[in-house]
Motif scaffolding. Sequence first.
Motif, mmCIF file in Angstrom:
data_model
loop_
_atom_site.group_PDB
_atom_site.id
_atom_site.type_symbol
_atom_site.label_atom_id
_atom_site.label_comp_id
_atom_site.label_asym_id
_atom_site.label_seq_id
_atom_site.Cartn_x
_atom_site.Cartn_y
_atom_site.Cartn_z
ATOM 1 N N GLU A 17 0.897 -1.258 -0.102
ATOM 2 C CA GLU A 17 0.111 0.059 0.039
ATOM 3 C C GLU A 17 0.585 1.341 -0.073
ATOM 4 O OE1 GLU A 17 -2.696 -0.167 3.262
ATOM 5 O OE2 GLU A 17 -3.717 -2.176 2.373
ATOM 6 N N THR A 18 1.850 1.432 0.656
ATOM 7 C CA THR A 18 2.672 2.441 0.834
ATOM 8 C C THR A 18 3.945 2.381 0.030
ATOM 9 O OG1 THR A 18 4.000 1.601 2.740
ATOM 10 C CG2 THR A 18 1.743 2.769 3.132
ATOM 11 N N GLY A 19 4.537 3.641 -0.156
ATOM 12 C CA GLY A 19 5.821 3.688 -0.955
ATOM 13 C C GLY A 19 6.688 3.174 -0.349
ATOM 14 N N SER A 20 7.008 3.136 0.950
ATOM 15 C CA SER A 20 8.073 2.448 1.919
ATOM 16 C C SER A 20 8.092 1.085 1.847
ATOM 17 C CB SER A 20 7.998 3.108 3.265
ATOM 18 O OG SER A 20 6.873 2.632 3.864
ATOM 19 N N GLU A 21 6.877 0.330 1.694
ATOM 20 C CA GLU A 21 6.745 -1.073 1.496
ATOM 21 C C GLU A 21 7.306 -1.395 0.314
ATOM 22 O OE1 GLU A 21 2.478 -1.958 2.579
ATOM 23 O OE2 GLU A 21 2.940 -2.092 4.604
ATOM 24 N N LYS A 22 6.821 -0.676 -0.669
ATOM 25 C CA LYS A 22 7.286 -1.076 -2.121
ATOM 26 C C LYS A 22 8.986 -0.867 -2.162
ATOM 27 C CE LYS A 22 2.788 0.191 -4.330
ATOM 28 N NZ LYS A 22 2.413 1.383 -5.184
ATOM 29 N N ARG A 23 9.462 0.124 -1.502
ATOM 30 C CA ARG A 23 10.678 0.299 -1.567
ATOM 31 C C ARG A 23 11.654 -0.681 -0.994
ATOM 32 N NH1 ARG A 23 10.730 5.368 -0.225
ATOM 33 N NH2 ARG A 23 10.432 4.815 2.000
ATOM 34 N N ASP A 24 11.118 -1.202 0.207
ATOM 35 C CA ASP A 24 11.853 -2.255 0.927
ATOM 36 C C ASP A 24 11.584 -3.656 0.216
ATOM 37 O OD1 ASP A 24 12.346 -0.466 3.135
ATOM 38 O OD2 ASP A 24 10.448 -0.918 4.113
ATOM 39 N N TYR A 25 10.713 -3.760 -0.447
ATOM 40 C CA TYR A 25 10.376 -5.121 -1.292
ATOM 41 C C TYR A 25 11.505 -5.183 -2.438
ATOM 42 C CZ TYR A 25 8.422 -8.656 -4.311
ATOM 43 O OH TYR A 25 8.408 -9.770 -5.233
ATOM 44 N N VAL A 26 11.542 -4.124 -3.032
ATOM 45 C CA VAL A 26 12.338 -3.958 -4.279
ATOM 46 C C VAL A 26 13.810 -4.009 -3.860
ATOM 47 C CG1 VAL A 26 13.267 -2.505 -6.159
ATOM 48 C CG2 VAL A 26 10.815 -2.591 -5.806
ATOM 49 N N SER A 27 14.121 -3.319 -2.650
ATOM 50 C CA SER A 27 15.768 -3.561 -2.382
ATOM 51 C C SER A 27 16.044 -4.925 -1.771
ATOM 52 C CB SER A 27 15.885 -2.503 -1.307
ATOM 53 O OG SER A 27 15.110 -2.669 -0.084
ATOM 54 N N SER A 28 15.191 -5.397 -0.913
ATOM 55 C CA SER A 28 15.404 -6.818 -0.626
ATOM 56 C C SER A 28 15.409 -7.699 -1.652
ATOM 57 C CB SER A 28 14.285 -7.341 0.455
ATOM 58 O OG SER A 28 12.962 -7.462 -0.228
ATOM 59 N N LEU A 74 16.445 -7.225 -4.866
ATOM 60 C CA LEU A 74 17.650 -6.832 -5.557
ATOM 61 C C LEU A 74 18.872 -7.364 -4.882
ATOM 62 C CD1 LEU A 74 17.122 -3.262 -6.529
ATOM 63 C CD2 LEU A 74 17.162 -5.157 -7.918
ATOM 64 N N ILE A 75 18.921 -7.388 -3.417
ATOM 65 C CA ILE A 75 20.004 -7.791 -2.630
ATOM 66 C C ILE A 75 20.104 -9.473 -2.654
ATOM 67 C CG2 ILE A 75 21.017 -8.078 -0.386
ATOM 68 C CD1 ILE A 75 19.868 -5.082 0.293
ATOM 69 N N ASN A 76 18.788 -9.933 -2.360
ATOM 70 C CA ASN A 76 18.649 -11.322 -2.681
ATOM 71 C C ASN A 76 19.046 -11.958 -3.885
ATOM 72 O OD1 ASN A 76 17.971 -11.350 0.305
ATOM 73 N ND2 ASN A 76 15.580 -11.542 -0.231
ATOM 74 N N ARG A 77 18.576 -11.310 -4.864
ATOM 75 C CA ARG A 77 18.943 -12.289 -6.202
ATOM 76 C C ARG A 77 20.488 -11.756 -6.491
ATOM 77 N NH1 ARG A 77 13.731 -10.881 -9.826
ATOM 78 N NH2 ARG A 77 12.386 -12.043 -8.582
ATOM 79 N N ALA A 78 21.128 -10.714 -6.020
ATOM 80 C CA ALA A 78 22.313 -10.413 -6.122
ATOM 81 C C ALA A 78 23.347 -11.543 -5.498
ATOM 82 C CB ALA A 78 22.787 -8.965 -5.900
ATOM 83 N N ILE A 79 22.919 -11.742 -4.148
ATOM 84 C CA ILE A 79 23.774 -12.722 -3.354
ATOM 85 C C ILE A 79 23.550 -14.198 -3.988
ATOM 86 C CG2 ILE A 79 23.945 -13.756 -1.005
ATOM 87 C CD1 ILE A 79 23.219 -11.182 -0.191
ATOM 88 N N ILE A 80 22.477 -14.550 -3.965
ATOM 89 C CA ILE A 80 21.963 -15.966 -4.361
ATOM 90 C C ILE A 80 22.077 -16.071 -6.359
ATOM 91 C CG2 ILE A 80 20.695 -17.994 -4.341
ATOM 92 C CD1 ILE A 80 19.634 -16.506 -1.768
ATOM 93 N N PRO A 81 23.243 -16.630 -6.657
ATOM 94 C CA PRO A 81 23.422 -16.654 -8.022
ATOM 95 C C PRO A 81 22.459 -17.774 -8.734
ATOM 96 C CG PRO A 81 25.452 -17.304 -7.100
ATOM 97 C CD PRO A 81 24.531 -16.986 -6.083
#
Length: 85
Positions: free
Chosen positions: A65-76, A78-85
């Motif tokens: 619903e909020t922009g901060s939730e969307k931002r947190d989801y996208v950042s997590s 990106l980080i998870n996909r970069a760490i786990i090949p």
Amino acid sequence: MKGYYFMTEAVKRQSVLWRIFRFYVDGFRSMSVGKTLWCIIIIKLFIMFCLLKPFFFPRYLEQFETGSEKRDYVSSELINRAIIP
């Protein structure tokens, strides 16, 4: 001819944006093969963005619903996909 200009006074009074617009319109009118190519490009863009986009790009962010939730989801993600090949 000192002081001779290629543009007439009427052309000088027109705005720059209008002259640029007229330049492209006149160029498009004189095209023969280019019109067909532009039609193909426009049809392809319509197919890609209007017909294929709903099938291949699901909307993951609508669940938040909020922009901060969307931002947190996208950042997590990106980080998870970069760490786990």
